[in-house]
Design a protein around this motif. Structure first.
Motif, PDB file in Angstrom:
ATOM      1  N   UNK A  62       0.834  -1.206   0.000  1.00 21.14           N
ATOM      2  CA  UNK A  62       0.000   0.000   0.000  1.00 21.14           C
ATOM      3  C   UNK A  62       0.866   1.254   0.000  1.00 21.14           C
ATOM      4  N   UNK A  63       2.158   1.067  -0.196  1.00 17.03           N
ATOM      5  CA  UNK A  63       3.083   2.195  -0.209  1.00 17.03           C
ATOM      6  C   UNK A  63       3.354   2.661  -1.620  1.00 17.03           C
ATOM      7  N   UNK A  64       4.626   2.818  -1.937  1.00 18.40           N
ATOM      8  CA  UNK A  64       5.039   3.340  -3.249  1.00 18.40           C
ATOM      9  C   UNK A  64       4.745   2.371  -4.384  1.00 18.40           C
ATOM     10  N   UNK A  65       4.562   1.092  -4.051  1.00 19.00           N
ATOM     11  CA  UNK A  65       4.292   0.104  -5.077  1.00 19.00           C
ATOM     12  C   UNK A  65       5.538  -0.577  -5.609  1.00 19.00           C
ATOM     13  N   UNK A  66       6.700  -0.242  -5.075  1.00 16.42           N
ATOM     14  CA  UNK A  66       7.946  -0.822  -5.577  1.00 16.42           C
ATOM     15  C   UNK A  66       8.242  -2.190  -4.975  1.00 16.42           C
ATOM     16  N   UNK A  67       7.924  -2.389  -3.728  1.00 18.88           N
ATOM     17  CA  UNK A  67       8.212  -3.670  -3.086  1.00 18.88           C
ATOM     18  C   UNK A  67       7.253  -4.738  -3.600  1.00 18.88           C
ATOM     19  N   UNK A  68       7.774  -5.956  -3.722  1.00 14.24           N
ATOM     20  CA  UNK A  68       6.964  -7.082  -4.184  1.00 14.24           C
ATOM     21  C   UNK A  68       6.739  -8.042  -3.026  1.00 14.24           C
ATOM     22  N   UNK A  69       5.498  -8.501  -2.874  1.00 12.96           N
ATOM     23  CA  UNK A  69       5.121  -9.387  -1.774  1.00 12.96           C
ATOM     24  C   UNK A  69       4.607 -10.696  -2.340  1.00 12.96           C
ATOM     25  N   UNK A  70       5.051 -11.809  -1.770  1.00 12.59           N
ATOM     26  CA  UNK A  70       4.486 -13.112  -2.138  1.00 12.59           C
ATOM     27  C   UNK A  70       4.255 -13.907  -0.865  1.00 12.59           C
ATOM     28  N   UNK A  71       3.185 -14.661  -0.861  1.00 12.69           N
ATOM     29  CA  UNK A  71       2.845 -15.457   0.315  1.00 12.69           C
ATOM     30  C   UNK A  71       2.334 -14.581   1.445  1.00 12.69           C
ATOM     31  N   UNK A  72       2.277 -15.139   2.620  1.00 14.49           N
ATOM     32  CA  UNK A  72       1.816 -14.418   3.794  1.00 14.49           C
ATOM     33  C   UNK A  72       0.338 -14.642   4.050  1.00 14.49           C
ATOM     34  N   UNK A  73      -0.053 -14.419   5.316  1.00 15.33           N
ATOM     35  CA  UNK A  73      -1.443 -14.585   5.718  1.00 15.33           C
ATOM     36  C   UNK A  73      -1.643 -13.920   7.075  1.00 15.33           C
ATOM     37  N   UNK A  74      -2.884 -13.558   7.340  1.00 14.66           N
ATOM     38  CA  UNK A  74      -3.202 -12.964   8.633  1.00 14.66           C
ATOM     39  C   UNK A  74      -3.124 -14.022   9.722  1.00 14.66           C
ATOM     40  N   UNK A  75      -2.935 -13.553  10.939  1.00 16.29           N
ATOM     41  CA  UNK A  75      -2.927 -14.456  12.082  1.00 16.29           C
ATOM     42  C   UNK A  75      -4.343 -14.836  12.463  1.00 16.29           C
ATOM     43  N   UNK A  76      -4.469 -15.900  13.238  1.00 14.63           N
ATOM     44  CA  UNK A  76      -5.803 -16.359  13.616  1.00 14.63           C
ATOM     45  C   UNK A  76      -5.772 -16.917  15.034  1.00 14.63           C
ATOM     46  N   UNK A  77      -6.739 -16.466  15.832  1.00 13.91           N
ATOM     47  CA  UNK A  77      -6.920 -16.935  17.207  1.00 13.91           C
ATOM     48  C   UNK A  77      -8.255 -17.654  17.275  1.00 13.91           C
ATOM     49  N   UNK A  78      -8.257 -18.862  17.835  1.00 13.37           N
ATOM     50  CA  UNK A  78      -9.517 -19.580  18.051  1.00 13.37           C
ATOM     51  C   UNK A  78     -10.059 -19.155  19.414  1.00 13.37           C
ATOM     52  N   UNK A  79     -11.336 -18.841  19.423  1.00 12.49           N
ATOM     53  CA  UNK A  79     -12.026 -18.443  20.653  1.00 12.49           C
ATOM     54  C   UNK A  79     -13.205 -19.380  20.860  1.00 12.49           C
ATOM     55  N   UNK A  80     -13.237 -20.012  22.017  1.00  6.89           N
ATOM     56  CA  UNK A  80     -14.346 -20.910  22.375  1.00  6.89           C
ATOM     57  C   UNK A  80     -15.076 -20.290  23.572  1.00  6.89           C
ATOM     58  N   UNK A  81     -16.312 -19.796  23.351  1.00  5.35           N
ATOM     59  CA  UNK A  81     -17.037 -19.131  24.442  1.00  5.35           C
ATOM     60  C   UNK A  81     -17.503 -20.128  25.501  1.00  5.35           C
ATOM     61  N   UNK A  82     -17.745 -19.598  26.713  1.00  2.00           N
ATOM     62  CA  UNK A  82     -18.324 -20.440  27.757  1.00  2.00           C
ATOM     63  C   UNK A  82     -19.742 -19.997  28.113  1.00  2.00           C
ATOM     64  N   UNK A  83     -20.217 -18.917  27.463  1.00  5.05           N
ATOM     65  CA  UNK A  83     -21.561 -18.400  27.701  1.00  5.05           C
ATOM     66  C   UNK A  83     -22.111 -17.839  26.397  1.00  5.05           C
ATOM     67  N   UNK A  84     -23.354 -18.148  26.111  1.00  2.45           N
ATOM     68  CA  UNK A  84     -24.019 -17.602  24.933  1.00  2.45           C
ATOM     69  C   UNK A  84     -24.141 -16.082  25.091  1.00  2.45           C
ATOM     70  N   UNK A  85     -23.837 -15.339  24.048  1.00  2.00           N
ATOM     71  CA  UNK A  85     -23.904 -13.886  24.087  1.00  2.00           C
ATOM     72  C   UNK A  85     -22.661 -13.228  24.660  1.00  2.00           C
ATOM     73  N   UNK A  86     -21.673 -14.044  24.981  1.00  2.00           N
ATOM     74  CA  UNK A  86     -20.425 -13.515  25.537  1.00  2.00           C
ATOM     75  C   UNK A  86     -19.737 -12.614  24.502  1.00  2.00           C
ATOM     76  N   UNK A  87     -19.183 -11.525  24.969  1.00  2.00           N
ATOM     77  CA  UNK A  87     -18.500 -10.578  24.087  1.00  2.00           C
ATOM     78  C   UNK A  87     -17.016 -10.555  24.434  1.00  2.00           C
ATOM     79  N   UNK A  88     -16.175 -10.560  23.391  1.00  2.00           N
ATOM     80  CA  UNK A  88     -14.736 -10.420  23.607  1.00  2.00           C
ATOM     81  C   UNK A  88     -14.264  -9.172  22.865  1.00  2.00           C
ATOM     82  N   UNK A  89     -13.358  -8.462  23.505  1.00  2.00           N
ATOM     83  CA  UNK A  89     -12.750  -7.280  22.915  1.00  2.00           C
ATOM     84  C   UNK A  89     -11.237  -7.468  22.961  1.00  2.00           C
ATOM     85  N   UNK A  90     -10.573  -7.227  21.826  1.00  2.00           N
ATOM     86  CA  UNK A  90      -9.129  -7.381  21.739  1.00  2.00           C
ATOM     87  C   UNK A  90      -8.464  -6.023  21.674  1.00  2.00           C
TER      88      UNK A  90
END
Length: 158
Positions: A62-90
């Motif tokens: 998203x910068x000047x456009x000169x750098x080339x990127x291959x591969x990569x992926x966002x991180x992922x956290x699994x969240x298992x709730x213990x109550x229906x309607x539970x809210x998590x904020x990161x």
């Protein structure tokens, strides 16, 4: 292909996360590290962004456009709730410095705006929270960069 004489190749990734969660029986686990992939950096500063605020993402220049990127992926956290309607904020750090082990650092910023910030458990199945950010590629960067961060998680029960 760009002239190799002006470019350096490096990979940037996050090898681990530490979680600080408020008192709850909800379960969190890092299931996928964030990786900005392999980057052929331009001789100028650049920005590689990964917007995972709405789900899985891949890095793009998203910068000047000169750098080339291959591969990569966002991180992922699994969240298992213990109550229906539970809210998590990161809450992510404002800035994280990745290191190459030879004194070089590259900052990642904007993790709060490029990651899942909040989720409400509408069912008791596993949910996934995604981690993104903006990697600032500095001139002359080379090598493999890595780091760890602490993510603060607030769990609110209905």
């Amino acid at each position: 292909m760009l002239a190799q004489v002006f470019l350096r190749t490096f990979a940037a990734g996050l090898l681990g996360c530490f979680f600080w969660a408020s008192a709850s029986a909800a379960d969190f686990a890092l299931v996928q590290d964030i990786s900005f992939g392999h980057i052929i950096a331009s001789p100028y500063a650049d920005a590689i962004a990964m917007d995972a605020s709405m789900g899985p993402a891949v890095p793009r220049n998203t910068g000047s456009g000169w750098s080339q990127v291959s591969g990569g992926r966002s991180g992922r956290i699994r969240y298992r709730p213990d109550t229906l309607g539970q809210q998590v904020q990161l809450l992510f750090p404002a800035k994280l410095d990745l290191n190459n082990g030879s004194g070089g650092t590259l900052p990642i910023t904007s993790m709060n705006t490029h990651s899942t910030q909040m989720l409400v458990a509408l069912d008791m199945t596993d949910h996934f929270l995604h981690i993104g950010g903006v990697l600032h590629v500095l001139p002359g960067a080379s090598g493999t960069y890595s780091g760890t961060m602490t993510i603060s998680i607030t769990v609110l029960n209905p």
